[in-house]
Design a protein around this motif. Sequence first.
Motif, PDB file in Angstrom:
ATOM      1  N   ASP A   1       0.828  -1.200   0.000  1.00  0.00           N
ATOM      2  CA  ASP A   1       0.000   0.000   0.000  1.00  0.00           C
ATOM      3  C   ASP A   1       0.869   1.258   0.000  1.00  0.00           C
ATOM      4  N   ALA A   2       1.963   1.226   0.779  1.00  0.00           N
ATOM      5  CA  ALA A   2       2.876   2.367   0.809  1.00  0.00           C
ATOM      6  C   ALA A   2       3.500   2.595  -0.561  1.00  0.00           C
ATOM      7  N   LEU A   3       3.856   1.510  -1.248  1.00  0.00           N
ATOM      8  CA  LEU A   3       4.407   1.632  -2.590  1.00  0.00           C
ATOM      9  C   LEU A   3       3.419   2.350  -3.516  1.00  0.00           C
ATOM     10  N   ALA A   4       2.148   2.027  -3.411  1.00  0.00           N
ATOM     11  CA  ALA A   4       1.143   2.676  -4.258  1.00  0.00           C
ATOM     12  C   ALA A   4       1.085   4.174  -3.974  1.00  0.00           C
ATOM     13  N   ARG A   5       1.104   4.561  -2.701  1.00  0.00           N
ATOM     14  CA  ARG A   5       1.067   5.988  -2.359  1.00  0.00           C
ATOM     15  C   ARG A   5       2.292   6.713  -2.896  1.00  0.00           C
ATOM     16  N   ILE A   6       3.472   6.101  -2.710  1.00  0.00           N
ATOM     17  CA  ILE A   6       4.716   6.741  -3.122  1.00  0.00           C
ATOM     18  C   ILE A   6       4.782   6.854  -4.641  1.00  0.00           C
ATOM     19  N   ARG A   7       4.421   5.774  -5.332  1.00  0.00           N
ATOM     20  CA  ARG A   7       4.425   5.808  -6.799  1.00  0.00           C
ATOM     21  C   ARG A   7       3.424   6.825  -7.339  1.00  0.00           C
ATOM     22  N   ASP A   8       2.268   6.920  -6.699  1.00  0.00           N
ATOM     23  CA  ASP A   8       1.227   7.817  -7.169  1.00  0.00           C
ATOM     24  C   ASP A   8       1.704   9.263  -7.181  1.00  0.00           C
ATOM     25  N   ARG A   9       2.635   9.580  -6.290  1.00  0.00           N
ATOM     26  CA  ARG A   9       3.142  10.950  -6.189  1.00  0.00           C
ATOM     27  C   ARG A   9       4.544  11.097  -6.774  1.00  0.00           C
ATOM     28  N   GLY A  10       5.029  10.045  -7.460  1.00  0.00           N
ATOM     29  CA  GLY A  10       6.320  10.107  -8.125  1.00  0.00           C
ATOM     30  C   GLY A  10       7.495  10.281  -7.191  1.00  0.00           C
ATOM     31  N   ALA A  11       7.391   9.739  -5.973  1.00  0.00           N
ATOM     32  CA  ALA A  11       8.415  10.011  -4.963  1.00  0.00           C
ATOM     33  C   ALA A  11       9.413   8.881  -4.766  1.00  0.00           C
ATOM     34  N   LEU A  12       9.207   7.714  -5.386  1.00  0.00           N
ATOM     35  CA  LEU A  12      10.070   6.566  -5.133  1.00  0.00           C
ATOM     36  C   LEU A  12      11.476   6.826  -5.668  1.00  0.00           C
ATOM     37  N   SER A  13      12.490   6.671  -4.799  1.00  0.00           N
ATOM     38  CA  SER A  13      13.883   6.867  -5.232  1.00  0.00           C
ATOM     39  C   SER A  13      14.700   5.587  -5.175  1.00  0.00           C
ATOM     40  N   GLY A  14      14.166   4.521  -4.580  1.00  0.00           N
ATOM     41  CA  GLY A  14      14.901   3.274  -4.518  1.00  0.00           C
ATOM     42  C   GLY A  14      14.101   2.189  -3.828  1.00  0.00           C
ATOM     43  N   ALA A  15      14.517   0.947  -4.033  1.00  0.00           N
ATOM     44  CA  ALA A  15      13.857  -0.200  -3.410  1.00  0.00           C
ATOM     45  C   ALA A  15      14.890  -1.318  -3.279  1.00  0.00           C
ATOM     46  N   SER A  16      14.982  -1.923  -2.097  1.00  0.00           N
ATOM     47  CA  SER A  16      16.011  -2.938  -1.858  1.00  0.00           C
ATOM     48  C   SER A  16      15.469  -4.092  -1.033  1.00  0.00           C
ATOM     49  N   ASP A  17      16.027  -5.261  -1.304  1.00  0.00           N
ATOM     50  CA  ASP A  17      15.820  -6.451  -0.490  1.00  0.00           C
ATOM     51  C   ASP A  17      17.078  -6.616   0.352  1.00  0.00           C
ATOM     52  N   HIS A  18      16.935  -6.473   1.669  1.00  0.00           N
ATOM     53  CA  HIS A  18      18.095  -6.549   2.559  1.00  0.00           C
ATOM     54  C   HIS A  18      18.242  -7.922   3.232  1.00  0.00           C
TER      55      HIS A  18
ATOM     56  N   ALA B   1      -0.281  -5.798  -2.276  1.00  0.00           N
ATOM     57  CA  ALA B   1      -0.976  -4.725  -1.562  1.00  0.00           C
ATOM     58  C   ALA B   1      -2.398  -5.152  -1.229  1.00  0.00           C
ATOM     59  N   ASP B   2      -2.978  -4.520  -0.209  1.00  0.00           N
ATOM     60  CA  ASP B   2      -4.362  -4.816   0.138  1.00  0.00           C
ATOM     61  C   ASP B   2      -5.312  -4.463  -0.990  1.00  0.00           C
ATOM     62  N   GLY B   3      -4.915  -3.471  -1.810  1.00  0.00           N
ATOM     63  CA  GLY B   3      -5.725  -3.115  -2.967  1.00  0.00           C
ATOM     64  C   GLY B   3      -6.906  -2.246  -2.652  1.00  0.00           C
ATOM     65  N   GLU B   4      -6.928  -1.638  -1.475  1.00  0.00           N
ATOM     66  CA  GLU B   4      -8.051  -0.793  -1.096  1.00  0.00           C
ATOM     67  C   GLU B   4      -7.640   0.676  -1.007  1.00  0.00           C
ATOM     68  N   ALA B   5      -6.544   1.027  -1.680  1.00  0.00           N
ATOM     69  CA  ALA B   5      -6.067   2.414  -1.730  1.00  0.00           C
ATOM     70  C   ALA B   5      -5.939   3.010  -0.329  1.00  0.00           C
TER      71      ALA B   5
END
Length: 289
Positions: free
Chosen positions: A88-105, A155-159
């Motif tokens: 769900d957080a990914l959807a919010r961040i993508r919706d506003r064009g704010a994503l700068s990175g993503a990692s599997d640690h 995602a839960d898919g419920e925005a």
Amino acid sequence: MTDSDGRLPESTRPGRSVLTVADEASTIAFYRDVIGLDVLAREPAVLGADGTPLLEVRHDADARPRPREAAGLFHNAFVLPDRAALGDALARIRDRGALSGASDHGVSEALYCRDPEGNGVELYRDRPREEWPRDDDGIRIGSWPLNVEALAADADGEASDRVPAGTRLGHVHLEVTAIDRAREFYAETLGFSVVDSSPSALFLAAGDYHHHLGLNAWNGRSAPAESGARGLAWFELVVPDGAVEGVRRRLDAAGAATSTRGDGFEVVDPDGIRLRIVAESEAGDPGKP
């Protein structure tokens, strides 16, 4: 008191992180609408989840930007309770064009972005502890590309526009001028345990978590944090009730100057970064100074 071996009590955790900002309105809107925190109080603004304060925003229109060479915040990292919430957080961040990175640690899956004043933010979810990579020396924290499309599908898919209950400040990651000097203060003096390390980074924890504090020298910071500049003002460590004075005595004995702040105390690290130690029972008040 600290633990008998000089370590911080294993239930020690980050409480709230405090930012000095010039543009208060945009910063609050970002943490509310993109990160998904609730506004719990005003003047100063306090944001959090399920009534728990996690971030404080203090306005200073005259504060100058953090100098390029100054130590300070790398990112505040908010841990979500499950993978669906991270989707769900990914959807919010993508919706506003704010994503700068993503990692599997290995120990976690993480998304990265920056707030309007350039402060780093991480949102992550922990993998089950039995899945954390380990070797003979303990937990190993890696960094690999994260499959964001698979995360989006979970995602839960419920925005959802807010983080769920159980979200907390999982760790604070700092930029320091010298790893060895930071290790001496945070591990040998304050009492964190070293979980993982390299010549330019250090990951520390109380108890068996993968890390409550990250330290790095990746960007060549060469000067102490500038008091009053934009960015991290201070961050909070919460210890069990009755442990505050024991931690303070340990720091005082090592020559670290401490000063009383409310029902806890403040100490300044070798890079001029301020942290406050408070008791668990004092940590949940949104209006606390």
